[in-house]
Design a protein around this motif. Sequence first.
Motif, PDB file in Angstrom:
ATOM      1  N   GLU A   1      26.242  34.026 -26.307  1.00 50.09           N
ATOM      2  CA  GLU A   1      27.133  35.136 -25.955  1.00 50.09           C
ATOM      3  C   GLU A   1      28.593  34.686 -25.896  1.00 50.09           C
ATOM      4  O   GLU A   1      29.500  35.423 -26.291  1.00 50.09           O
ATOM      5  CB  GLU A   1      26.707  35.741 -24.616  1.00 50.09           C
ATOM      6  N   ALA A   2      28.814  33.450 -25.448  1.00 52.70           N
ATOM      7  CA  ALA A   2      30.185  32.929 -25.391  1.00 52.70           C
ATOM      8  C   ALA A   2      30.752  32.741 -26.795  1.00 52.70           C
ATOM      9  O   ALA A   2      31.936  33.034 -27.047  1.00 52.70           O
ATOM     10  CB  ALA A   2      30.201  31.592 -24.634  1.00 52.70           C
TER      11      ALA A   2
ATOM     12  N   VAL B   1      17.910  30.564 -20.488  1.00 50.55           N
ATOM     13  CA  VAL B   1      19.076  31.316 -20.016  1.00 50.55           C
ATOM     14  C   VAL B   1      20.383  30.666 -20.463  1.00 50.55           C
ATOM     15  O   VAL B   1      21.300  31.339 -20.951  1.00 50.55           O
ATOM     16  CB  VAL B   1      19.037  31.464 -18.478  1.00 50.55           C
ATOM     17  N   GLU B   2      20.460  29.344 -20.376  1.00 49.36           N
ATOM     18  CA  GLU B   2      21.700  28.646 -20.754  1.00 49.36           C
ATOM     19  C   GLU B   2      22.002  28.817 -22.247  1.00 49.36           C
ATOM     20  O   GLU B   2      23.159  28.998 -22.638  1.00 49.36           O
ATOM     21  CB  GLU B   2      21.577  27.155 -20.419  1.00 49.36           C
TER      22      GLU B   2
ATOM     23  N   LYS C   1      27.891  40.544 -25.328  1.00 51.77           N
ATOM     24  CA  LYS C   1      26.760  40.470 -24.410  1.00 51.77           C
ATOM     25  C   LYS C   1      25.556  41.182 -25.023  1.00 51.77           C
ATOM     26  O   LYS C   1      25.687  42.274 -25.571  1.00 51.77           O
ATOM     27  CB  LYS C   1      27.109  41.149 -23.077  1.00 51.77           C
TER      28      LYS C   1
ATOM     29  N   GLN D   1      23.481  32.279 -22.784  1.00 50.04           N
ATOM     30  CA  GLN D   1      24.869  32.327 -22.323  1.00 50.04           C
ATOM     31  C   GLN D   1      25.809  31.657 -23.325  1.00 50.04           C
ATOM     32  O   GLN D   1      26.925  32.130 -23.574  1.00 50.04           O
ATOM     33  CB  GLN D   1      24.985  31.655 -20.948  1.00 50.04           C
ATOM     34  N   ARG D   2      25.326  30.566 -23.935  1.00 50.03           N
ATOM     35  CA  ARG D   2      26.143  29.855 -24.923  1.00 50.03           C
ATOM     36  C   ARG D   2      26.343  30.725 -26.176  1.00 50.03           C
ATOM     37  O   ARG D   2      27.451  30.803 -26.725  1.00 50.03           O
ATOM     38  CB  ARG D   2      25.447  28.543 -25.304  1.00 50.03           C
TER      39      ARG D   2
END
Length: 453
Positions: free
Chosen positions: A373-374, A366-367, A379, A370-371
């Motif tokens: 997508e940032a 998950v992390e 998204k 998220q990285r």
Amino acid sequence: MPSGPSPEEASTSTVSRPTFKALGLIDPLLEAVEQLNYKQPTDIQVEALPHALEGRDIIGVASTGSGKTAAFALPILQKLWEEPKGLFACVIAPTRELAYQISQQFEALGSAIGVRCAVLVGGMDRISQSIALGKRPHIIVATPGRLEDHLENTKGFSLRGLKFLVLDEADRLLDMDFGPIIDKILKAIPKERTTYLFSATMTTKVAKLQRASLSNPVRVEVSTKYSTVSTLLQYYLFIPLSHKDVHLVNLANSLAQNSIIIFTRTVHDAQRLSIILRTLGFPAVPLHGQLSQSQRLGALQKFTSGNRKVLVATDVASRGLDIPSVDVVINFDIPTHSKDYIHRVGRTARAGRSGKSITLVTQYDVELVQRIEAVTGKKMELWATDKEEVALLRERVEEAGRLAANEMRDEASKGGGYGRKRRRDDGDDKDNRDRDDDVVEAGMPKKKKKGKR
């Protein structure tokens, strides 16, 4: 930094973009670009060519697929036309496949002037390469390890008369720890030369290499931020780790009419998944650094020709290679670096076409998502899955997995095996240096290597 059209100007107006003729190319090269159907110069070509044709050293910051090979090949070929000599230029590339691709582009662009190229890469016969060097090629395209090998061991071969040096995908060359070898090569070539350094990113290592190898360079940059193209649709599939294989097969089944690249982190999984898919009737072929060079080229040829619809690959296939039409990229494993994700998904949705990427996400990933997508500023959307279809496939996939494990064990006992210490496979030039095996679909190298997840 030289000025040039902004992305907005480039996308809204083609009238203001200069032609290849306006950039200063001679007639034989203008004929070559026309035959290759290059309609207009790309951004990196517009920025780089005028300075390169003036004889300046160039630092080019541009992503893969931006047209940078022609940006350094055209000025070299133009200078070769003006001063025909023997060995004229050396291009250093991080992977064998990219080296072959660069050589093909040089030969296509230089067909009117009769340019001769030699490719020096690991995994191919050293003696035939020495013979090619004896025929006095104009251009050498090489991976660092094999070039160093020939400089040390091939009688009569040197780079003392070299006029041009190109370091392509410099960030990847240094990521793969080729720095010490490149330092040796720099000591073996004349200081009075023209140098082009191209990189997708300007890391501290690349900046250090720039200071060591270039003289008063012009920096041209057309890509300041990592991003994905707007025509790429990005999806994720959230699943338990133990269900990855069955969900991958379900995706391959639902996307069966598409050309698909599946990226894995390890050589072991690339080989294992290709066997599972073939067992279940999917036309899959593996591509990774522990295949011989002829096997790797054979796998690429089968995929690009459409003879195989599924390529299961490590990051050997993520950068530099021009695979014209890929409909879907599936990330079986999420890469730990966001830039590697961008390079992977960049294999599809090229040249304005649309494409899809689907990333398998487990509870441990998950992390990383998220990285990514940032960094991309986008998204990922959830990919819809029919749970009943997946459940129906589970037993067959598990059986195929057992057959794959048995096949790989049998090969390992004969001297094959996959996935040694490296978690990621970068296709290091030092692996399989002397192998020149016939292309076989699941050919196994002779060295015994333990599989590792």
